[in-house]
Design a protein around this motif. Structure first.
Motif, PDB file in Angstrom:
ATOM      1  N   LEU A 249       0.788  -1.263   0.133  1.00  0.00           N
ATOM      2  CA  LEU A 249       0.298  -0.014  -0.235  1.00  0.00           C
ATOM      3  C   LEU A 249       0.999   1.377  -0.296  1.00  0.00           C
ATOM      4  O   LEU A 249       0.468   1.957  -0.882  1.00  0.00           O
ATOM      5  N   SER A 250       1.675   0.774   0.423  1.00  0.00           N
ATOM      6  CA  SER A 250       2.688   2.409   0.675  1.00  0.00           C
ATOM      7  C   SER A 250       3.482   2.732  -0.988  1.00  0.00           C
ATOM      8  O   SER A 250       3.440   3.792  -0.654  1.00  0.00           O
ATOM      9  N   LEU A 251       3.428   2.031  -1.408  1.00  0.00           N
ATOM     10  CA  LEU A 251       4.209   1.969  -2.934  1.00  0.00           C
ATOM     11  C   LEU A 251       2.648   2.373  -4.089  1.00  0.00           C
ATOM     12  O   LEU A 251       2.963   3.067  -5.019  1.00  0.00           O
ATOM     13  N   ILE A 252       1.554   2.322  -3.594  1.00  0.00           N
ATOM     14  CA  ILE A 252       0.818   2.171  -4.503  1.00  0.00           C
ATOM     15  C   ILE A 252      -0.520   3.482  -3.878  1.00  0.00           C
ATOM     16  O   ILE A 252      -1.349   3.303  -4.886  1.00  0.00           O
ATOM     17  N   ASP A 253      -0.385   3.851  -2.644  1.00  0.00           N
ATOM     18  CA  ASP A 253      -1.301   4.904  -2.520  1.00  0.00           C
ATOM     19  C   ASP A 253      -1.494   6.116  -2.970  1.00  0.00           C
ATOM     20  O   ASP A 253      -3.364   6.405  -3.770  1.00  0.00           O
ATOM     21  N   LYS A 254      -0.658   6.182  -3.657  1.00  0.00           N
ATOM     22  CA  LYS A 254      -1.634   7.768  -4.769  1.00  0.00           C
ATOM     23  C   LYS A 254      -2.227   7.262  -6.223  1.00  0.00           C
ATOM     24  O   LYS A 254      -2.822   7.773  -6.355  1.00  0.00           O
ATOM     25  N   GLU A 255      -1.884   5.951  -6.261  1.00  0.00           N
ATOM     26  CA  GLU A 255      -2.562   5.191  -7.702  1.00  0.00           C
ATOM     27  C   GLU A 255      -3.758   5.281  -7.200  1.00  0.00           C
ATOM     28  O   GLU A 255      -4.785   5.393  -7.915  1.00  0.00           O
ATOM     29  N   LEU A 256      -4.242   4.372  -5.754  1.00  0.00           N
ATOM     30  CA  LEU A 256      -4.997   3.970  -5.418  1.00  0.00           C
ATOM     31  C   LEU A 256      -6.032   5.533  -5.363  1.00  0.00           C
ATOM     32  O   LEU A 256      -7.769   5.163  -5.405  1.00  0.00           O
ATOM     33  N   ALA A 257      -5.725   6.196  -4.670  1.00  0.00           N
ATOM     34  CA  ALA A 257      -6.605   7.327  -4.325  1.00  0.00           C
ATOM     35  C   ALA A 257      -7.208   7.789  -5.769  1.00  0.00           C
ATOM     36  O   ALA A 257      -7.634   8.601  -6.117  1.00  0.00           O
ATOM     37  N   SER A 258      -5.816   8.612  -6.748  1.00  0.00           N
ATOM     38  CA  SER A 258      -6.478   8.694  -8.348  1.00  0.00           C
ATOM     39  C   SER A 258      -6.838   7.743  -9.196  1.00  0.00           C
ATOM     40  O   SER A 258      -7.806   8.628 -10.244  1.00  0.00           O
ATOM     41  N   GLY A 259      -7.355   6.696  -8.699  1.00  0.00           N
ATOM     42  CA  GLY A 259      -8.090   5.773  -9.291  1.00  0.00           C
ATOM     43  C   GLY A 259      -7.463   4.772 -10.728  1.00  0.00           C
ATOM     44  O   GLY A 259      -7.977   4.428 -11.359  1.00  0.00           O
ATOM     45  N   ARG A 260      -5.933   4.652 -10.541  1.00  0.00           N
ATOM     46  CA  ARG A 260      -5.050   3.997 -11.856  1.00  0.00           C
ATOM     47  C   ARG A 260      -5.578   2.955 -11.660  1.00  0.00           C
ATOM     48  O   ARG A 260      -5.352   2.245 -12.294  1.00  0.00           O
ATOM     49  N   LEU A 261      -5.526   2.653 -10.287  1.00  0.00           N
ATOM     50  CA  LEU A 261      -5.410   1.053  -9.659  1.00  0.00           C
ATOM     51  C   LEU A 261      -5.912   1.052  -8.968  1.00  0.00           C
ATOM     52  O   LEU A 261      -6.901   2.535  -7.848  1.00  0.00           O
ATOM     53  N   VAL A 262      -7.089  -0.611  -8.897  1.00  0.00           N
ATOM     54  CA  VAL A 262      -8.304  -0.402  -8.336  1.00  0.00           C
ATOM     55  C   VAL A 262      -8.181  -1.483  -7.346  1.00  0.00           C
ATOM     56  O   VAL A 262      -7.403  -2.678  -7.707  1.00  0.00           O
ATOM     57  N   ALA A 263      -8.570  -1.632  -6.041  1.00  0.00           N
ATOM     58  CA  ALA A 263      -8.599  -3.425  -5.786  1.00  0.00           C
ATOM     59  C   ALA A 263      -8.885  -4.383  -6.898  1.00  0.00           C
ATOM     60  O   ALA A 263      -9.336  -4.198  -7.310  1.00  0.00           O
TER      61      ALA A 263
END
Length: 300
Positions: A249-263
């Motif tokens: 999560l520490s590596l992808i928090d920005k991508e999750l927040a922007s929607g570029r990555l999703v669970a």
């Protein structure tokens, strides 16, 4: 005496054949024979019975075999022991850290520790978990920073290495989104195969995923389509829509927040992790000991 004579002796003791041992030592047989003879002349005894085929060790040679092995082992330890002596008065802190934490957690963590007083000079080696563990076992670094899970033991024996929790993280399976904003690839236990972006065997994160989620992955019938040892590489491939990757999560928090990555799965697919700092139980230089006390007394 030349130390290479000991390696020549052990090669001949192992093979029992001058020609084969000379080949192993990358020299001609006459040159190899002269070096073995030089060792025997230096000792003043015969080490081999040349009348037998293959040649065999004399009684003295059998005794000297263990002596030669012990001498070479001791010589190999000299550089590390010399560094240990030098480190006794050194203020430099030597760290090994996995790649993912080197880029994400480490800078902010050190900044927080330095808010009260300077930490001092740091030498960092950023590598895969397997190599970081090797550096600790060899005594080449004083500290190891890595992700950790209680159910997935590493190579550091708890009786010889202690650790302290310095943070928390999560391994989350993620995918790029489809047109509807939901995961392009979604994990399921109903034999719905998805392409997996997997870690190589050298990766500590891969070790954790395999130990804790391999059963569910096998049940889903999913197979790896891409393998790498860096989480940052798998992140790039996930962003490109290539499949599902378990990423910190520490590596992808920005991508999750922007929607570029999703669970790419429910909470049952995620893995909660500690971030831990390891050190040897052996004595360390005063600067390293002071740093450890500072870390151990700080809130995780």
């Amino acid at each position: 005496m030349n130390l290479t004579w000991l390696e020549d002796f052990l090669a001949l003791a192992r093979t029992g054949n001058f020609s084969r041992a000379a080949s192993e030592r990358h020299m001609t047989q006459p040159a190899f024979s002269r070096r073995v003879r030089a060792l025997e002349e230096w000792l003043g005894v015969a080490l081999f019975d040349r009348a037998t085929h293959p040649v065999t060790l004399t009684e003295t040679g059998q005794w000297f075999q263990s002596v030669a092995q012990d001498m070479l082992t001791r010589v190999a330890r000299v550089p590390d022991e010399a560094r240990a002596v030098a480190d006794a008065s050194s203020a430099t802190l030597r760290f090994a850290s996995t790649h993912a934490l080197s880029f994400t957690f480490l800078p902010a963590w050190l900044r927080g520790l330095e808010s009260g007083s300077p930490v001092g000079p740091i030498q960092l080696v950023s590598d895969v978990m397997q190599q970081c563990e090797a550096l600790m076992l060899q005594g080449r670094v004083q500290f190891l920073l890595c992700h950790w899970h209680a159910q997935v033991p590493g190579r550091l024996d708890p009786s010889a290495y202690r650790s302290v929790k310095v943070g928390s993280d999560s391994l989350v399976p993620v995918s790029s989104p489809g047109k509807n904003g939901k995961a392009r690839h979604l994990l399921s236990t109903s034999n719905k195969q998805v392409p997996l972006l997997a870690y190589s065997s050298e990766s500590g994160l891969g070790r954790i995923v395999r130990a804790l989620r391999s059963g569910a992955i096998e049940k889903s019938g999913s197979e790896p389509v891409f393998t790498a040892h860096l989480a940052s590489v798998l992140k790039t491939m996930a962003l490109d829509g290539r499949g599902v990757a378990w990423l910190p999560l520490s590596l992808i928090d920005k991508e999750l927040a922007s929607g570029r990555l999703v669970a790419a799965g429910g909470p049952e697919w995620s893995i909660e992790l500690d971030i831990r700092l390891f050190r040897s139980e052996a004595a360390v230089p005063p600067a390293a000991e002071n740093f450890w006390r500072k870390v151990a007394g700080a809130p995780a």
